[in-house]
Design an enzyme around this catalytic site. Structure first.
Site, PDB file in Angstrom:
ATOM      1  N   SER A 163      89.820  13.390 127.044  1.00  0.00           N
ATOM      2  CA  SER A 163      90.817  12.534 126.394  1.00  0.00           C
ATOM      3  C   SER A 163      92.147  12.527 127.140  1.00  0.00           C
ATOM      4  O   SER A 163      92.458  13.437 127.908  1.00  0.00           O
ATOM      5  CB  SER A 163      91.065  13.013 124.964  1.00  0.00           C
ATOM      6  OG  SER A 163      89.857  13.167 124.275  1.00  0.00           O
TER       7      SER A 163
HETATM    8  N1  SAH Z   1      87.127  17.203 123.524  1.00  0.00           N
HETATM    9  C1  SAH Z   1      86.594  16.723 124.780  1.00  0.00           C
HETATM   10  C2  SAH Z   1      86.449  15.217 124.737  1.00  0.00           C
HETATM   11  C3  SAH Z   1      85.049  14.870 124.993  1.00  0.00           C
HETATM   12  S1  SAH Z   1      84.548  13.212 124.708  1.00  0.00           S
HETATM   13  C4  SAH Z   1      87.391  17.218 125.955  1.00  0.00           C
HETATM   14  O1  SAH Z   1      88.444  17.863 125.764  1.00  0.00           O
HETATM   15  O2  SAH Z   1      86.960  16.997 127.091  1.00  0.00           O
HETATM   16  C5  SAH Z   1      83.560  13.427 123.254  1.00  0.00           C
HETATM   17  C6  SAH Z   1      82.371  14.320 123.373  1.00  0.00           C
HETATM   18  O3  SAH Z   1      81.702  14.280 122.096  1.00  0.00           O
HETATM   19  C7  SAH Z   1      81.340  13.910 124.402  1.00  0.00           C
HETATM   20  O4  SAH Z   1      81.116  14.949 125.298  1.00  0.00           O
HETATM   21  C8  SAH Z   1      80.099  13.598 123.568  1.00  0.00           C
HETATM   22  O5  SAH Z   1      78.884  13.939 124.199  1.00  0.00           O
HETATM   23  C9  SAH Z   1      80.338  14.449 122.327  1.00  0.00           C
HETATM   24  N2  SAH Z   1      79.576  14.038 121.134  1.00  0.00           N
HETATM   25  C10 SAH Z   1      79.269  12.794 120.726  1.00  0.00           C
HETATM   26  N3  SAH Z   1      78.544  12.817 119.604  1.00  0.00           N
HETATM   27  C11 SAH Z   1      78.382  14.132 119.285  1.00  0.00           C
HETATM   28  C12 SAH Z   1      77.691  14.816 118.230  1.00  0.00           C
HETATM   29  N4  SAH Z   1      77.013  14.172 117.286  1.00  0.00           N
HETATM   30  N5  SAH Z   1      77.761  16.174 118.205  1.00  0.00           N
HETATM   31  C13 SAH Z   1      78.431  16.858 119.182  1.00  0.00           C
HETATM   32  N6  SAH Z   1      79.070  16.265 120.193  1.00  0.00           N
HETATM   33  C14 SAH Z   1      79.051  14.924 120.262  1.00  0.00           C
END
Ligand code: SAH
Length: 244
Positions: free
Chosen positions: A94
């Site tokens: 993000s």
């Molecule tokens: N907090 C992260 C942002 C990652 S983007 C950072 O600091 O880098 C969002 C993430 O959520 C992705 O990696 C995606 O694979 C994950 N995601 C999406 N749906 C999900 C679910 N049902 N359970 C766990 N993770 C999920």
């Protein structure tokens, strides 16, 4: 001859060390630039967040976490730009301002136990690690989960526990949580996550339609267990996937 070789080796080592030190201080300089931009963004968005700054403590931690070590090598030179970056598997880390804002909305305290859904790169978990007691973070893509677990471990973020699973169901064995942060956009607030939030707890979650703008939503559970929500700002997150 032998002495010359020893000298050469010594100078090579010194050069490598100096290059690494220069690299580290260059990243530190860029990181300070990022923190300044976050502060400027916060002042600009004051009418949405009811205050003109992100708390000093959150800003301080944002100034220490090495974001460049959470992004793929080819993205490293952009690591301190105030924007999201690709981390592989169609996912993104993000925008730093959004990380700061979401972290601040959770009102983290040193005795808090926090759940994150969407570990991704592990960066958000690392930021929380410096502000709370325990962070539990769930990622659905196993390659990303493994990579971020490794990064967090190598960098010594020992109070972060990770798991590869569908985060929709939360982490019942560790519940309840003082706060929950969801970093993928979803059409509704998952009921299991509401159940796993303590009374008096806070959740931050992007709610909205797939591939469109979502509303960053602040959820409060009061001391009687009643839920209230407030929309903060429009955001764009990658979709929440899984079986829900
Ligand atoms: N907090 C992260 C942002 C990652 S983007 C950072 O600091 O880098 C969002 C993430 O959520 C992705 O990696 C995606 O694979 C994950 N995601 C999406 N749906 C999900 C679910 N049902 N359970 C766990 N993770 C999920």
């Amino acid at each position: 001859m032998k002495l010359l070789r020893i000298f050469l080796l010594f100078f090579c080592l010194l050069a490598v060390y100096a290059a690494e030190a220069a690299d580290t201080s260059e990243y530190a300089r860029q990181r300070q630039g990022m923190v300044d931009e976050i502060a400027a963004d916060a002042r600009r968005l004051v009418r949405h967040i009811d205050k003109d700054s992100v708390s000093d403590h959150v800003m301080q931690v944002m100034g220490t976490v090495p974001r460049h070590l959470f992004v793929p090598a080819e993205q490293r030179r952009y690591a301190y730009e105030n924007r999201p970056l690709p981390i592989g598997y169609g996912q993104t880390i993000s925008q730093p301002y959004i990380v700061a804002l979401m972290t601040d909305l959770l009102q983290p305290r040193p005795d808090h136990k926090v759940l994150e859904i969407g570990t991704g790169s592990g960066y958000q978990a690392a930021v929380l690690s410096g502000l709370v007691d325990q962070v539990y973070s769930i990622e659905i893509i196993s390659e990303l989960g493994q990579r971020s677990t490794q990064t967090l471990k190598e960098l010594g973020y020992d109070n972060v526990t990770t798991r590869v699973a569908d985060g929709y169901d939360g982490w019942p064995e560790q519940a309840p949580f003082d706060s929950i942060i969801v970093t993928a956009g979803i059409s509704h607030i998952p009921p299991p996550l509401i159940r796993q939030l303590k009374n008096g707890g806070t959740m931050v979650i992007p709610v909205g339609t797939r591939f469109q703008t979502q509303q960053l939503t602040l959820v409060n559970k009061d001391h009687t267990g009643a839920i209230s929500t407030r929309q903060i700002i429009p955001v764009i997150f990658v979709p929440f996937t899984g079986g829900h």
